[in-house]
Scaffold this motif. Structure first.
Motif, PDB file in Angstrom:
ATOM      1  N   GLY A  88       1.594 -12.223  -4.291  1.00 37.51           N
ATOM      2  CA  GLY A  88       0.484 -11.490  -3.678  1.00 37.51           C
ATOM      3  C   GLY A  88       0.935 -10.721  -2.450  1.00 37.51           C
ATOM      4  N   MET A  89       1.796 -11.343  -1.645  1.00 38.62           N
ATOM      5  CA  MET A  89       2.361 -10.668  -0.478  1.00 38.62           C
ATOM      6  C   MET A  89       3.107  -9.405  -0.913  1.00 38.62           C
ATOM      7  SD  MET A  89       5.420 -11.959   2.055  1.00 38.62           S
ATOM      8  CE  MET A  89       6.648 -11.714   0.761  1.00 38.62           C
ATOM      9  N   LEU A  90       3.911  -9.531  -1.985  1.00 36.66           N
ATOM     10  CA  LEU A  90       4.687  -8.381  -2.457  1.00 36.66           C
ATOM     11  C   LEU A  90       3.793  -7.261  -2.983  1.00 36.66           C
ATOM     12  CD1 LEU A  90       7.704 -10.184  -4.118  1.00 36.66           C
ATOM     13  CD2 LEU A  90       7.672  -8.889  -1.976  1.00 36.66           C
ATOM     14  N   ILE A  91       2.680  -7.609  -3.589  1.00 41.07           N
ATOM     15  CA  ILE A  91       1.733  -6.580  -4.040  1.00 41.07           C
ATOM     16  C   ILE A  91       1.186  -5.825  -2.832  1.00 41.07           C
ATOM     17  CG2 ILE A  91      -0.556  -6.223  -5.064  1.00 41.07           C
ATOM     18  CD1 ILE A  91       0.219  -8.527  -7.029  1.00 41.07           C
ATOM     19  N   SER A  92       0.835  -6.549  -1.780  1.00 43.32           N
ATOM     20  CA  SER A  92       0.337  -5.892  -0.560  1.00 43.32           C
ATOM     21  C   SER A  92       1.412  -5.026   0.082  1.00 43.32           C
ATOM     22  CB  SER A  92      -0.152  -6.945   0.438  1.00 43.32           C
ATOM     23  OG  SER A  92      -1.270  -7.621  -0.073  1.00 43.32           O
ATOM     24  N   LEU A  93       2.641  -5.530   0.155  1.00 42.13           N
ATOM     25  CA  LEU A  93       3.733  -4.730   0.721  1.00 42.13           C
ATOM     26  C   LEU A  93       4.023  -3.502  -0.131  1.00 42.13           C
ATOM     27  CD1 LEU A  93       6.207  -7.539   1.898  1.00 42.13           C
ATOM     28  CD2 LEU A  93       4.702  -6.122   3.323  1.00 42.13           C
ATOM     29  N   SER A  94       3.903  -3.634  -1.460  1.00 43.08           N
ATOM     30  CA  SER A  94       4.100  -2.484  -2.357  1.00 43.08           C
ATOM     31  C   SER A  94       3.038  -1.422  -2.130  1.00 43.08           C
ATOM     32  CB  SER A  94       4.083  -2.934  -3.816  1.00 43.08           C
ATOM     33  OG  SER A  94       5.199  -3.729  -4.095  1.00 43.08           O
ATOM     34  N   SER A  95       1.821  -1.843  -1.835  1.00 38.56           N
ATOM     35  CA  SER A  95       0.756  -0.878  -1.519  1.00 38.56           C
ATOM     36  C   SER A  95       1.099  -0.092  -0.266  1.00 38.56           C
ATOM     37  CB  SER A  95      -0.581  -1.605  -1.324  1.00 38.56           C
ATOM     38  OG  SER A  95      -0.981  -2.222  -2.513  1.00 38.56           O
ATOM     39  N   ILE A  96       1.650  -0.782   0.729  1.00 38.82           N
ATOM     40  CA  ILE A  96       2.078  -0.098   1.954  1.00 38.82           C
ATOM     41  C   ILE A  96       3.228   0.854   1.635  1.00 38.82           C
ATOM     42  CG2 ILE A  96       3.100  -0.412   4.254  1.00 38.82           C
ATOM     43  CD1 ILE A  96       1.583  -3.140   4.348  1.00 38.82           C
ATOM     44  N   GLU A  97       4.163   0.397   0.807  1.00 33.79           N
ATOM     45  CA  GLU A  97       5.308   1.238   0.435  1.00 33.79           C
ATOM     46  C   GLU A  97       4.850   2.502  -0.296  1.00 33.79           C
ATOM     47  OE1 GLU A  97       9.596   0.686  -1.798  1.00 33.79           O
ATOM     48  OE2 GLU A  97       7.829  -0.210  -2.720  1.00 33.79           O
ATOM     49  N   GLN A  98       3.876   2.384  -1.178  1.00 31.03           N
ATOM     50  CA  GLN A  98       3.394   3.557  -1.928  1.00 31.03           C
ATOM     51  C   GLN A  98       2.821   4.612  -0.985  1.00 31.03           C
ATOM     52  OE1 GLN A  98       0.632   2.124  -4.864  1.00 31.03           O
ATOM     53  NE2 GLN A  98       2.240   1.216  -6.123  1.00 31.03           N
ATOM     54  N   GLU A  99       2.150   4.168   0.050  1.00 34.31           N
ATOM     55  CA  GLU A  99       1.508   5.094   0.980  1.00 34.31           C
ATOM     56  C   GLU A  99       2.474   5.618   2.052  1.00 34.31           C
ATOM     57  OE1 GLU A  99      -1.696   7.367   1.938  1.00 34.31           O
ATOM     58  OE2 GLU A  99      -1.683   5.885   0.326  1.00 34.31           O
ATOM     59  N   TYR A 100       3.447   4.783   2.426  1.00 36.38           N
ATOM     60  CA  TYR A 100       4.333   5.108   3.553  1.00 36.38           C
ATOM     61  C   TYR A 100       5.800   4.922   3.168  1.00 36.38           C
ATOM     62  CZ  TYR A 100      -0.022   4.711   6.147  1.00 36.38           C
ATOM     63  OH  TYR A 100      -1.308   4.876   6.599  1.00 36.38           O
ATOM     64  N   GLN A 101       6.206   5.486   2.041  1.00 39.43           N
ATOM     65  CA  GLN A 101       7.557   5.256   1.522  1.00 39.43           C
ATOM     66  C   GLN A 101       8.673   5.740   2.436  1.00 39.43           C
ATOM     67  OE1 GLN A 101       7.803   7.128  -2.292  1.00 39.43           O
ATOM     68  NE2 GLN A 101       6.631   8.885  -1.597  1.00 39.43           N
ATOM     69  N   GLN A 102       8.382   6.599   3.378  1.00 40.53           N
ATOM     70  CA  GLN A 102       9.411   7.042   4.307  1.00 40.53           C
ATOM     71  C   GLN A 102       9.686   5.999   5.391  1.00 40.53           C
ATOM     72  OE1 GLN A 102       6.287   8.210   4.096  1.00 40.53           O
ATOM     73  NE2 GLN A 102       5.654   9.330   5.903  1.00 40.53           N
ATOM     74  N   PHE A 103       8.852   4.932   5.447  1.00 45.55           N
ATOM     75  CA  PHE A 103       9.003   3.921   6.491  1.00 45.55           C
ATOM     76  C   PHE A 103       9.315   2.524   5.977  1.00 45.55           C
ATOM     77  CE2 PHE A 103       5.848   7.023   8.177  1.00 45.55           C
ATOM     78  CZ  PHE A 103       6.656   7.576   9.150  1.00 45.55           C
ATOM     79  N   ILE A 104       9.192   2.277   4.663  1.00 46.64           N
ATOM     80  CA  ILE A 104       9.428   0.949   4.101  1.00 46.64           C
ATOM     81  C   ILE A 104       9.992   1.073   2.689  1.00 46.64           C
ATOM     82  CG2 ILE A 104       6.980   0.817   3.455  1.00 46.64           C
ATOM     83  CD1 ILE A 104       7.232  -2.255   3.527  1.00 46.64           C
ATOM     84  N   THR A 105      10.930   0.207   2.365  1.00 42.14           N
ATOM     85  CA  THR A 105      11.493   0.164   1.023  1.00 42.14           C
ATOM     86  C   THR A 105      11.585  -1.303   0.581  1.00 42.14           C
ATOM     87  OG1 THR A 105      13.346   0.811  -0.378  1.00 42.14           O
ATOM     88  CG2 THR A 105      13.890   0.202   1.855  1.00 42.14           C
ATOM     89  N   ILE A 106      11.309  -1.549  -0.694  1.00 44.06           N
ATOM     90  CA  ILE A 106      11.341  -2.901  -1.241  1.00 44.06           C
ATOM     91  C   ILE A 106      12.311  -2.916  -2.426  1.00 44.06           C
ATOM     92  CG2 ILE A 106      10.000  -4.765  -2.319  1.00 44.06           C
ATOM     93  CD1 ILE A 106       7.501  -3.496  -0.987  1.00 44.06           C
ATOM     94  N   GLN A 107      13.176  -3.920  -2.458  1.00 39.71           N
ATOM     95  CA  GLN A 107      14.093  -4.055  -3.595  1.00 39.71           C
ATOM     96  C   GLN A 107      14.221  -5.521  -3.992  1.00 39.71           C
ATOM     97  OE1 GLN A 107      17.842  -2.455  -2.212  1.00 39.71           O
ATOM     98  NE2 GLN A 107      18.592  -4.472  -1.691  1.00 39.71           N
ATOM     99  N   ASP A 108      14.429  -5.743  -5.276  1.00 41.66           N
ATOM    100  CA  ASP A 108      14.663  -7.077  -5.831  1.00 41.66           C
ATOM    101  C   ASP A 108      16.156  -7.253  -6.071  1.00 41.66           C
ATOM    102  OD1 ASP A 108      11.959  -7.578  -5.924  1.00 41.66           O
ATOM    103  OD2 ASP A 108      11.963  -8.234  -8.003  1.00 41.66           O
ATOM    104  N   LYS A 109      16.640  -8.460  -5.836  1.00 41.10           N
ATOM    105  CA  LYS A 109      18.045  -8.793  -6.122  1.00 41.10           C
ATOM    106  C   LYS A 109      18.076 -10.040  -6.961  1.00 41.10           C
ATOM    107  CE  LYS A 109      20.757  -6.714  -2.559  1.00 41.10           C
ATOM    108  NZ  LYS A 109      21.791  -6.896  -1.601  1.00 41.10           N
TER     109      LYS A 109
END
Length: 109
Positions: A88-109
């Motif tokens: 759920g946290m990652l879904i919320s962070l992904s929403s932020i990333e979609q809107e502000y992709q120049q300021f946040i990036t998410i990657q899985d390893k």
């Protein structure tokens, strides 16, 4: 930029790391940083309180650093709840990333 790295094992979150600053606004008025902080710290607090799991947490430094590892030795039912809260946290962070992709990036390893 805020970099979020999610470490998975067998498709389950094992740990995650946040580092950096969004720098999307002046200090104290950075909405991206505030949003990411609220979502991540709120999720950690939910796991600590609702699941009663002792997480391995490292934080601090001027670089905006947070590392959280989930212990591998917790009961299966509890692990399901922890996974749900952190997904759920990652879904919320992904929403932020979609809107502000120049300021946040998410990657899985």
């Amino acid at each position: 930029m805020i970099k979020v790295t999610v470490f998975r094992e067998n498709d389950r979150i094992k740990a995650f790391e946040l580092s950096g600053h969004a720098e999307s606004g002046p200090y104290g008025y950075d909405l991206v940083c505030a949003g990411v902080s609220a979502v991540s710290i709120g999720s950690i607090n939910a796991v600590l309180t609702l699941c009663e799991v002792d997480l391995d947490i490292e934080q601090g430094g001027a670089g905006g650093y947070l590392y959280v590892a989930i212990p591998g030795s917790i009961a299966s039912k509890k692990m399901e709840r922890v996974q749900l809260l952190f997904e759920g946290m990652l879904i919320s962070l992904s929403s932020i990333e979609q809107e502000y992709q120049q300021f946040i990036t998410i990657q899985d390893k």
